[in-house]
Design an enzyme around this catalytic site. Structure first.
Site, mmCIF file in Angstrom:
data_model
loop_
_atom_site.group_PDB
_atom_site.id
_atom_site.type_symbol
_atom_site.label_atom_id
_atom_site.label_comp_id
_atom_site.label_asym_id
_atom_site.label_seq_id
_atom_site.Cartn_x
_atom_site.Cartn_y
_atom_site.Cartn_z
ATOM 1 N N LYS A 112 0.855 -1.208 0.000
ATOM 2 C CA LYS A 112 0.000 0.000 0.000
ATOM 3 C C LYS A 112 0.883 1.247 0.000
ATOM 4 C CE LYS A 112 -0.520 -0.359 5.008
ATOM 5 N NZ LYS A 112 -0.957 0.573 6.002
ATOM 6 N N HIS A 137 -5.783 -6.711 13.312
ATOM 7 C CA HIS A 137 -4.520 -5.953 13.225
ATOM 8 C C HIS A 137 -4.102 -5.542 14.630
ATOM 9 C CE1 HIS A 137 -1.403 -3.751 11.219
ATOM 10 N NE2 HIS A 137 -1.810 -2.579 11.656
ATOM 11 N N ARG A 182 1.065 -10.739 7.077
ATOM 12 C CA ARG A 182 1.089 -9.530 6.235
ATOM 13 C C ARG A 182 2.375 -8.764 6.548
ATOM 14 N NH1 ARG A 182 -3.825 -9.191 9.076
ATOM 15 N NH2 ARG A 182 -3.059 -7.302 10.109
ATOM 16 N N TYR A 204 16.124 31.752 3.497
ATOM 17 C CA TYR A 204 15.005 32.588 3.966
ATOM 18 C C TYR A 204 15.153 32.924 5.445
ATOM 19 C CZ TYR A 204 12.572 31.465 -0.369
ATOM 20 O OH TYR A 204 12.229 31.338 -1.688
ATOM 21 N N ASP A 258 12.692 23.836 -3.045
ATOM 22 C CA ASP A 258 13.393 22.981 -4.010
ATOM 23 C C ASP A 258 14.886 22.825 -3.736
ATOM 24 O OD1 ASP A 258 10.923 23.343 -5.614
ATOM 25 O OD2 ASP A 258 11.752 25.356 -5.873
HETATM 26 C C1 LIG Z 1 -4.061 -3.981 8.225
HETATM 27 C C2 LIG Z 1 -2.582 -3.920 8.076
HETATM 28 N N1 LIG Z 1 -1.894 -5.064 7.942
HETATM 29 C C3 LIG Z 1 -0.554 -5.075 7.812
HETATM 30 C C4 LIG Z 1 0.171 -3.906 7.806
HETATM 31 C C5 LIG Z 1 1.668 -3.983 7.683
HETATM 32 O O1 LIG Z 1 2.251 -3.562 8.886
HETATM 33 P P1 LIG Z 1 3.833 -3.476 9.027
HETATM 34 O O2 LIG Z 1 4.257 -2.430 8.045
HETATM 35 O O3 LIG Z 1 4.047 -3.034 10.425
HETATM 36 O O4 LIG Z 1 4.372 -4.811 8.710
HETATM 37 C C6 LIG Z 1 -0.494 -2.700 7.951
HETATM 38 C C7 LIG Z 1 0.283 -1.469 7.965
HETATM 39 O O5 LIG Z 1 -0.099 -0.439 8.441
HETATM 40 C C8 LIG Z 1 -1.919 -2.696 8.078
HETATM 41 O O6 LIG Z 1 -2.596 -1.563 8.220
#
Ligand SMILES: Cc1ncc(COP(=O)(O)O)c(C=O)c1O
Length: 379
Positions: free
Chosen positions: A38, A163, A216, A262, A310
């Site tokens: 993601k 989660h 995951r 700046y 930049d």
């Molecule tokens: C639902 C869910 N699963 C898995 C992950 C992966 O987590 P990590 O990056 O800590 O492995 C995330 C990350 O935010 C998540 O939101």
């Protein structure tokens, strides 16, 4: 190379592979591994990381939103894919058409799901066991959802998950509570789905998947520790995949009393060499990083004055030629500026840093030290 500025991020795809392969070796029993790609693979580049992770043994991909999943499918990747976040029920047909699994946590969603005739949608049920985000909480809610799902042939109950909120902390009582609640919910199911998952990187590496058949993997696939607190608990040395580089575009000598940037907040005390780097807050190198060190010629030098949109300026120990490389994140010689160091300066976590290096910074992909592709959304 398909970019025309002297600032770029390098993504080491061999490091991604190493992290995935070694994570798989750590698991007790063979588990299905979703590579979490993601947010453009935490800023690393979703399609490139997805391909490297799948090559290394990941079997599926997980994203936050349907748009992200559709982008990856459009690139020709047909691996199993799960949208972890909320999707709209009216978009259910798009997910089904592309064989993308979605997350569901209430009955209204199922009632509102728009599917074309003959379409079948794979569903993972999300349980909230202590994160307080999306997810159902009780056995009754779960039962209601199951009843509704069983009435319709168009839904396939593919998975159930939760989660963790504290898997990266050394104190484990809250995590244990979450695991217990999740087990109770799963145990209440008359029929178990093929995918049962709760472990993020922290739980995958510390607890080998926490007893589920699916994991995951996000942050540690990118070679970053889930927290500094648990870095000493990692079962193998992660290899960071992301580094950030630029080149001096101007070098000049300031006289004592001359000012920089700046607000004219930095004043040269002596005769000083100053270098200009073509990276600024529009690249995600925000003003808070003033004072942060970068590496030039293998040595640490500080950013002086305010960071511009930049550009920013560094103090040099001597005159370096324009074109000399400066490393903002990564290794030069014996020195290393880690993602954690930059995160600490920004008072945040390592996750946030690559995510906020904007798309204006081209991503250069490497394998065995050689450039294999370049991603520059501007061109
Ligand atoms: C639902 C869910 N699963 C898995 C992950 C992966 O987590 P990590 O990056 O800590 O492995 C995330 C990350 O935010 C998540 O939101």
């Amino acid at each position: 190379m398909e970019f025309y500025r002297d600032t770029w991020a390098e993504i080491d795809l061999d490091a991604i592979k190493w992290n995935v392969e070694n994570t798989i070796k750590q698991l007790d029993a063979p588990a299905f591994l979703y590579a979490v790609v993601k947010a453009n693979a935490y800023g690393h580049g979703d399609v490139q990381v997805a391909r490297a992770a799948l090559e290394a043994g990941a079997q599926g991909l997980a994203v936050a939103f349907l748009d992200e999943a559709l982008k990856i499918r459009a690139a020709g990747i047909d691996a199993p894919m799960l949208v972890l976040g909320a999707s709209r029920p009216e978009d259910a047909h798009l997910a089904a058409a592309e064989n993308i699994s979605v997350t569901v946590y209430d009955v209204e969603w199922l009632n509102g799901a728009k599917l074309a005739a003959g379409q079948r949608l794979s569903i993972h049920i999300k349980c909230d066991t202590g994160m307080g985000r999306i997810g159902l909480k009780t056995k009754e809610e779960l039962q209601q959802l199951m009843d509704q799902m069983q009435q319709k042939e168009s839904f396939f109950f593919e998975g159930i998950f939760t989660h963790f909120a504290t898997a990266d902390e050394t104190e484990t009582s809250y995590l244990e509570e979450q695991i217990k609640k999740f087990r109770e919910l799963v145990d209440s199911l008359p029929v178990k789905p093929p995918f049962i998952h709760c472990a993020n990187s922290a739980a995958t590496l510390r607890f080998r998947g926490a007893g589920c058949n699916t994991v995951r993997l996000g942050i540690s696939m990118y070679g970053l520790t889930p927290s500094t607190e648990m870095s000493h608990l990692l079962p193998f040395k992660l290899k960071p995949a992301f580094s950030l580089h630029t080149r001096l575009v101007h070098v000049k000598q300031l006289e004592p009393g001359e000012k920089v940037s700046y607000g004219a907040t930095y004043e040269a005390e002596d005769s000083e060499w100053v270098g200009t780097l073509p990276i600024g807050y529009a690249d995600g190198w925000i003003r808070k990083l003033s004072g942060q060190e970068v590496l030039v010629d293998g040595k640490r030098v500080p950013i002086i004055g305010r960071i511009c949109m930049d550009q920013c300026m560094i103090k040099l120990p001597k005159a370096y030629k324009p074109g000399t490389m400066a490393t903002l994140i990564g290794v030069q010689g014996q020195e290393n500026i880690s993602m954690e160091e930059v995160a600490a300066k920004r008072e945040t976590i390592n996750y946030e840093i690559p995510c906020v290096i904007t798309s204006r910074v081209p991503r250069v992909y490497k394998r065995r030290g050689e450039i294999v592709s370049v991603q520059n959304p501007l061109l």
